[in-house]
Write a protein that holds these residues in place. Structure first.
Motif, mmCIF file in Angstrom:
data_model
loop_
_atom_site.group_PDB
_atom_site.id
_atom_site.type_symbol
_atom_site.label_atom_id
_atom_site.label_comp_id
_atom_site.label_asym_id
_atom_site.label_seq_id
_atom_site.Cartn_x
_atom_site.Cartn_y
_atom_site.Cartn_z
ATOM 1 N N ASP A 1 43.590 8.857 -34.736
ATOM 2 C CA ASP A 1 42.320 9.797 -34.644
ATOM 3 C C ASP A 1 41.543 10.072 -36.002
ATOM 4 O O ASP A 1 40.677 10.700 -35.946
ATOM 5 C CB ASP A 1 43.072 11.289 -34.407
ATOM 6 C CG ASP A 1 43.265 11.601 -33.149
ATOM 7 O OD1 ASP A 1 42.788 10.663 -32.147
ATOM 8 O OD2 ASP A 1 43.606 12.901 -32.474
ATOM 9 N N ASP B 1 30.152 18.213 -21.569
ATOM 10 C CA ASP B 1 29.801 16.825 -21.791
ATOM 11 C C ASP B 1 28.546 16.407 -22.457
ATOM 12 O O ASP B 1 28.378 15.194 -22.583
ATOM 13 C CB ASP B 1 30.064 16.164 -20.257
ATOM 14 C CG ASP B 1 31.489 16.480 -19.912
ATOM 15 O OD1 ASP B 1 32.465 16.428 -20.645
ATOM 16 O OD2 ASP B 1 31.710 16.182 -18.621
ATOM 17 N N LYS C 1 37.377 10.470 -30.713
ATOM 18 C CA LYS C 1 38.937 10.450 -30.513
ATOM 19 C C LYS C 1 39.461 10.362 -29.234
ATOM 20 O O LYS C 1 40.397 9.823 -28.950
ATOM 21 C CB LYS C 1 39.383 11.849 -31.199
ATOM 22 C CG LYS C 1 39.102 11.942 -32.647
ATOM 23 C CD LYS C 1 39.503 13.202 -33.241
ATOM 24 C CE LYS C 1 39.158 13.463 -34.743
ATOM 25 N NZ LYS C 1 39.672 14.740 -35.137
ATOM 26 N N ASP C 2 38.577 11.025 -28.133
ATOM 27 C CA ASP C 2 39.015 10.800 -26.752
ATOM 28 C C ASP C 2 38.923 9.323 -26.275
ATOM 29 O O ASP C 2 39.525 8.960 -25.528
ATOM 30 C CB ASP C 2 37.973 11.748 -26.031
ATOM 31 C CG ASP C 2 38.092 13.026 -26.289
ATOM 32 O OD1 ASP C 2 39.219 13.359 -26.502
ATOM 33 O OD2 ASP C 2 37.328 13.875 -25.763
ATOM 34 N N LYS D 1 35.172 14.699 -31.539
ATOM 35 C CA LYS D 1 36.197 14.596 -30.220
ATOM 36 C C LYS D 1 35.672 13.436 -29.245
ATOM 37 O O LYS D 1 36.572 12.841 -28.843
ATOM 38 C CB LYS D 1 36.092 16.016 -29.594
ATOM 39 C CG LYS D 1 36.776 16.095 -28.361
ATOM 40 C CD LYS D 1 36.696 17.452 -27.804
ATOM 41 C CE LYS D 1 37.629 17.750 -26.700
ATOM 42 N NZ LYS D 1 37.489 16.660 -25.524
ATOM 43 N N CYS D 2 34.591 13.323 -29.065
ATOM 44 C CA CYS D 2 34.295 11.957 -28.219
ATOM 45 C C CYS D 2 34.710 10.546 -28.791
ATOM 46 O O CYS D 2 35.180 9.926 -27.714
ATOM 47 C CB CYS D 2 32.390 11.854 -28.174
ATOM 48 S SG CYS D 2 31.713 13.024 -27.285
ATOM 49 N N HIS E 1 47.238 9.994 -30.366
ATOM 50 C CA HIS E 1 46.296 10.591 -31.621
ATOM 51 C C HIS E 1 47.100 9.864 -32.876
ATOM 52 O O HIS E 1 46.583 10.337 -34.079
ATOM 53 C CB HIS E 1 47.348 12.154 -31.720
ATOM 54 C CG HIS E 1 46.926 12.822 -30.353
ATOM 55 N ND1 HIS E 1 45.436 13.291 -30.042
ATOM 56 C CD2 HIS E 1 47.683 13.192 -29.464
ATOM 57 C CE1 HIS E 1 45.533 14.046 -29.227
ATOM 58 N NE2 HIS E 1 46.588 13.938 -28.654
#
Length: 405
Positions: A302, A124, A293-294, A290-291, A299
């Motif tokens: 994205d 993380d 997109k999370d 990724k952070c 999705h």
């Protein structure tokens, strides 16, 4: 005195790669000499986990450092007000520029990235780096942040000492005694071998100056690309604010540009000398994407972080960082998205109020990402704000408040 174009040539920048921060490094050296490496480990972890510098049992050498650095550098009040007002007006776009341009531009430094990559190994940490950097930007650019004992000044002084502790652990660690599964910054750093001949002094003056320029130069550059009008004075004011931070963080005066034009020149010369593709840079960019997109549900959207990165950075930089090339469909989406952002940037009530119209997609995405960041749960044993937007700024930017649950 030589002009910047003459002064900031390869030999000079090469020399700056050999220099760290004499004051802060000497402080940490004295802490180490007084109690071996565990004292430095403990200090670093206390700095990481707490909002303020711990006062109980504070090492006298650290106290002397704080006394030496507690005075705010001389600032131009008008310039500070101008830059901070710009942040009040456009801070939501500034934070998106931080994520989609400033941070990834840091990852183009083929040598300097090695320090960042070491700590990226922790679970993380990409998200924590994003949150902590965004919080520092908020503290510096929120009105009052650069006043005496302001939140921005305190944050910069603390980061400076953290840099010195990291240098000490990297250069004088004990890899043979490092655990096989490190859990903390300190455990990671003492387990690494640093090649000074190949990489330079860790967190050196050239790397520090370039990192500062990813805020003072890259953010205004990004604002202009998004259609936000900035006067020359506003750009120079932005550089001035970050130069104040640079002074607090121990960057030498000769590595601080006088105005935006000089900032652009120094940034370009360092990047041409030090920039390029690296496995580490691409991995850290992927973790950053990724952070983002999370933060967005599902999705279907994205593509948003990637599109903004491609809009705010040049094709060569995107290639270095491994940012996917656009398809015909995504190129069309990018044009629609950025045209909408530019459109809202130009529709304002007046020069000192927030944008009147925000497209539904942008408003939705901004709300989701800010909600995601403000509701990050800090790890056990930590006593610090990971990311908090003051209520007055959240209201100005039309953002949702953090979820209290």
């Amino acid at each position: 005195m030589p002009t910047p174009a003459v002064k900031w040539q390869d030999p000079f920048l090469a020399d700056m790669r050999k220099i760290g921060d004499p004051l802060a490094d000497a402080t940490i050296d004295r802490v180490f000499e007084a109690g071996e490496i565990q004292r430095v480990n403990d200090l670093l972890m206390s700095l990481v986990r707490n909002n303020q510098m711990p006062t109980e049992g504070l090492d006298p050498h650290v106290q002397a450092y704080l006394t030496a650095t507690e005075e705010t550098p001389v600032t131009d009040p008008e310039m500070v007000r101008e830059a901070q007002q710009f942040f009040v007006d456009h801070g939501d776009l500034v934070l998106f520029s931080l994520v989609c341009a400033s941070l990834p531009e840091c990852y183009t430094m083929k040598k300097g990235i090695n320090v960042l990559w070491m700590t990226q190994k922790l679970n993380d940490h990409a998200l924590r780096r994003l949150l902590e950097t965004a919080q520092m930007v908020l503290r510096i650019l929120t009105p009052g942040g650069l006043e005496k004992k302001g939140a921005g000044i305190a944050a910069a002084s603390k980061v400076r000492l953290m840099h010195a502790a990291i240098r000490r652990l990297i250069l004088h660690g004990k890899p043979s005694s490092s655990p096989s599964d490190p859990k903390t910054f300190s455990e990671v750093l003492i387990g690494e071998q640093w090649n000074t001949d190949a990489l330079g002094y860790p967190i050196n003056q050239t790397d520090l100056a370039y990192t500062l320029l990813t805020f003072s130069h890259v953010i205004p550059r990004s604002m202009v690309r998004l259609g936000v009008e900035m006067t020359t004075f506003q750009k120079d004011a932005f550089v001035h604010c970050w130069n104040v931070v640079g002074q607090v963080m121990g960057i030498l005066p000769e590595m601080l540009p006088a105005d935006y034009a000089e900032a652009e020149l120094l940034y370009t010369q360092i990047k041409e000398r030090e920039g390029g593709a690296s496995v580490e840079g691409q991995a850290m960019t992927a973790a950053l994407m990724k952070c983002m997109k999370d933060a967005l549900p599902g999705h279907l959207v994205d593509f948003l972080p990637v599109l903004l990165m491609r809009e705010l950075m040049d094709p060569a930089t995107c290639s270095w960082l491994g940012i996917p090339a656009p398809t015909a469909l995504s190129e069309w989406a990018q044009k629609i998205l950025t045209d909408e952002i530019r459109g809202i940037a130009l529709v304002k009530r007046d020069a000192h109020e927030h944008l009147m119209v925000t497209p539904m997609l942008w408003d939705w995405a901004a709300g989701k990402i800010v909600n995601f960041l403000t509701n990050y749960r800090q790890p056990p044993g930590w006593n610090r704000d990971i990311f908090t937007i003051p209520d007055e700024l959240a209201t100005s930017w039309n953002l949702p408040k953090a979820d209290p649950t």
